[in-house]
Design a protein around this motif. Structure first.
Motif, PDB file in Angstrom:
ATOM      1  N   ALA A   1      -9.038   5.698   4.886  1.00  0.00           N
ATOM      2  CA  ALA A   1      -8.248   4.495   4.610  1.00  0.00           C
ATOM      3  C   ALA A   1      -7.335   4.730   3.413  1.00  0.00           C
ATOM      4  CB  ALA A   1      -9.180   3.310   4.363  1.00  0.00           C
ATOM      5  N   PHE A   2      -7.840   5.408   2.394  1.00  0.00           N
ATOM      6  CA  PHE A   2      -7.033   5.684   1.200  1.00  0.00           C
ATOM      7  C   PHE A   2      -5.910   6.667   1.506  1.00  0.00           C
ATOM      8  CE2 PHE A   2     -10.743   4.510  -1.830  1.00  0.00           C
ATOM      9  CZ  PHE A   2     -10.339   3.188  -1.818  1.00  0.00           C
ATOM     10  N   ILE A   3      -6.193   7.638   2.362  1.00  0.00           N
ATOM     11  CA  ILE A   3      -5.134   8.576   2.750  1.00  0.00           C
ATOM     12  C   ILE A   3      -4.009   7.826   3.454  1.00  0.00           C
ATOM     13  CG2 ILE A   3      -4.568  10.461   4.344  1.00  0.00           C
ATOM     14  CD1 ILE A   3      -7.380  11.588   3.683  1.00  0.00           C
ATOM     15  N   LYS A   4      -4.403   6.978   4.379  1.00  0.00           N
ATOM     16  CA  LYS A   4      -3.421   6.206   5.142  1.00  0.00           C
ATOM     17  C   LYS A   4      -2.554   5.377   4.213  1.00  0.00           C
ATOM     18  CE  LYS A   4      -3.550   3.244   9.256  1.00  0.00           C
ATOM     19  NZ  LYS A   4      -4.531   2.535  10.124  1.00  0.00           N
ATOM     20  N   LYS A   5      -3.167   4.860   3.161  1.00  0.00           N
ATOM     21  CA  LYS A   5      -2.467   4.001   2.218  1.00  0.00           C
ATOM     22  C   LYS A   5      -1.714   4.800   1.153  1.00  0.00           C
ATOM     23  CE  LYS A   5      -1.473  -0.125   0.911  1.00  0.00           C
ATOM     24  NZ  LYS A   5      -0.691  -1.007   1.801  1.00  0.00           N
ATOM     25  N   GLY A   6      -1.992   6.104   1.076  1.00  0.00           N
ATOM     26  CA  GLY A   6      -1.296   6.932   0.097  1.00  0.00           C
ATOM     27  C   GLY A   6      -2.012   7.053  -1.236  1.00  0.00           C
ATOM     28  N   TYR A   7      -3.271   6.643  -1.290  1.00  0.00           N
ATOM     29  CA  TYR A   7      -4.028   6.749  -2.544  1.00  0.00           C
ATOM     30  C   TYR A   7      -4.712   8.110  -2.676  1.00  0.00           C
ATOM     31  CZ  TYR A   7      -3.421   1.685  -2.918  1.00  0.00           C
ATOM     32  OH  TYR A   7      -2.897   0.431  -3.013  1.00  0.00           O
ATOM     33  N   LEU A   8      -4.745   8.838  -1.570  1.00  0.00           N
ATOM     34  CA  LEU A   8      -5.287  10.202  -1.571  1.00  0.00           C
ATOM     35  C   LEU A   8      -4.402  11.036  -0.663  1.00  0.00           C
ATOM     36  CD1 LEU A   8      -9.138   9.670  -1.030  1.00  0.00           C
ATOM     37  CD2 LEU A   8      -8.009  10.296  -3.178  1.00  0.00           C
ATOM     38  N   LYS A   9      -4.457  12.351  -0.878  1.00  0.00           N
ATOM     39  CA  LYS A   9      -3.735  13.253   0.015  1.00  0.00           C
ATOM     40  C   LYS A   9      -4.705  14.269   0.608  1.00  0.00           C
ATOM     41  CE  LYS A   9      -0.296  15.149  -2.239  1.00  0.00           C
ATOM     42  NZ  LYS A   9       0.966  15.898  -2.462  1.00  0.00           N
ATOM     43  N   GLU A  10      -4.444  14.671   1.827  1.00  0.00           N
ATOM     44  CA  GLU A  10      -5.243  15.709   2.462  1.00  0.00           C
ATOM     45  C   GLU A  10      -4.485  17.020   2.342  1.00  0.00           C
ATOM     46  OE1 GLU A  10      -6.451  14.697   6.380  1.00  0.00           O
ATOM     47  OE2 GLU A  10      -7.927  16.305   6.479  1.00  0.00           O
TER      48      GLU A  10
END
Ligand SMILES: [Mn+2]
Ligand SMILES: [Mn+2]
Ligand SMILES: [Zn+2]
Ligand SMILES: [Zn+2]
Lengths: 142, 142
Positions: A66-75
């Motif tokens: 969810a955080f990746i989708k929102k841009g709070y984390l990166k893969e």
DNA sequence: ATAATACATTATATTTATTCTAAACTGTTG
DNA sequence: CAACAGTTTAGAATAAATATAATGTATTAT
């Protein structure tokens, strides 16, 4: 727990209810003075070590995604066996130490703008990332 | 099978005996006029479609890894779920079309040399790769 | 506040890429 | 051709990631 409000806001903006499991995940991810890189397994271990609460793998995966989708984390794709994640979501590049399996940030300022003199019709560039693999500099000769 | 000798040599240099399974793998990988990107699953499918012989997954994995070790193939990390491989072993970069899940080569000449103004003590750079993610350019406005 | 609802957590099962195993088989060498 | 070393293979094992569905909790309506 002074920062709890920020985490609650982050969770809400990600469409997630602020539960204690998720707030704990936020504490680990966003409380550090420094950004860091992690695998899911490492994240679970950090949570287990510093919290009295139990968080299931599924919750960790769901929250991270969810955080990746929102841009709070990166893969960060490095190898096929396991994903690496990054709490540094600014535009930046990486060294990857292939011997120690460790990611090191390279600030955007430390790399001249990458100029790609080729385009694909109907497509536009969304992001450009540089990965520089590094190894020990064994200059034993001379 | 005019090129068989080249394949045998490639196999021998990789420390592998030239068996008919491995020669078939070489035919698929190195006979193409153009280099290409593939996943193991795709490679197995290509072999099945164009050969009368059966090759097990284990043999394909082992052979591909031997070639990577020798530098006859390159692995390209794109996501955690699956490895991509490249028969183009020259130094080059990639577009990755995130919508079609497709890799496109960018010749080294089409990217200005990436200048990294930072070093890690005791480490040296082994390789530098650029991945530019591309998406549809829906310029419906204006 | 309480009840109803929607969403979340969890243990567990599933999926899937990859690696391992060990028995049968094949290329190589003399 | 015999003997050996290395190879193939089916199937099992492993491990990351995702799905499931029963139980639990935050939120909302009453
Ligand atoms: Mn990968
Ligand atoms: Mn996997
Ligand atoms: Zn980073
Ligand atoms: Zn390529």
């Amino acid at each position: 727990m002074a920062y709890a409000d920020q985490y609650i806001e982050k969770l809400r903006k990600s469409g997630l209810r602020p539960t204690k499991q998720r707030i704990k995940i936020c504490e680990v991810l966003f409380d550090a003075e420094k950004t860091f890189h992690f695998t899911i397994k490492e994240l679970v271990k950090i949570i287990e070590n510093q919290a009295n609460i139990k968080v299931s793998l599924a919750t960790v995966y769901n929250t991270v995604h969810a955080f990746i989708k929102k841009g709070y984390l990166k893969e960060i794709p490095l190898n096929a066996s396991q994903s690496y994640y990054d709490t540094n979501v600014s535009h930046h590049h990486h060294f990857f130490d292939v011997e120690e399996n460790r990611l090191i940030d390279i600030h955007q300022d430390d790399v001249d703008e990458v100029n790609i003199k080729r385009t694909i019709p109907g497509k536009k560039i969304r992001s450009v990332e540089v990965i520089a693999k590094i190894v020990s500099d064994n200059q034993s000769q001379k």
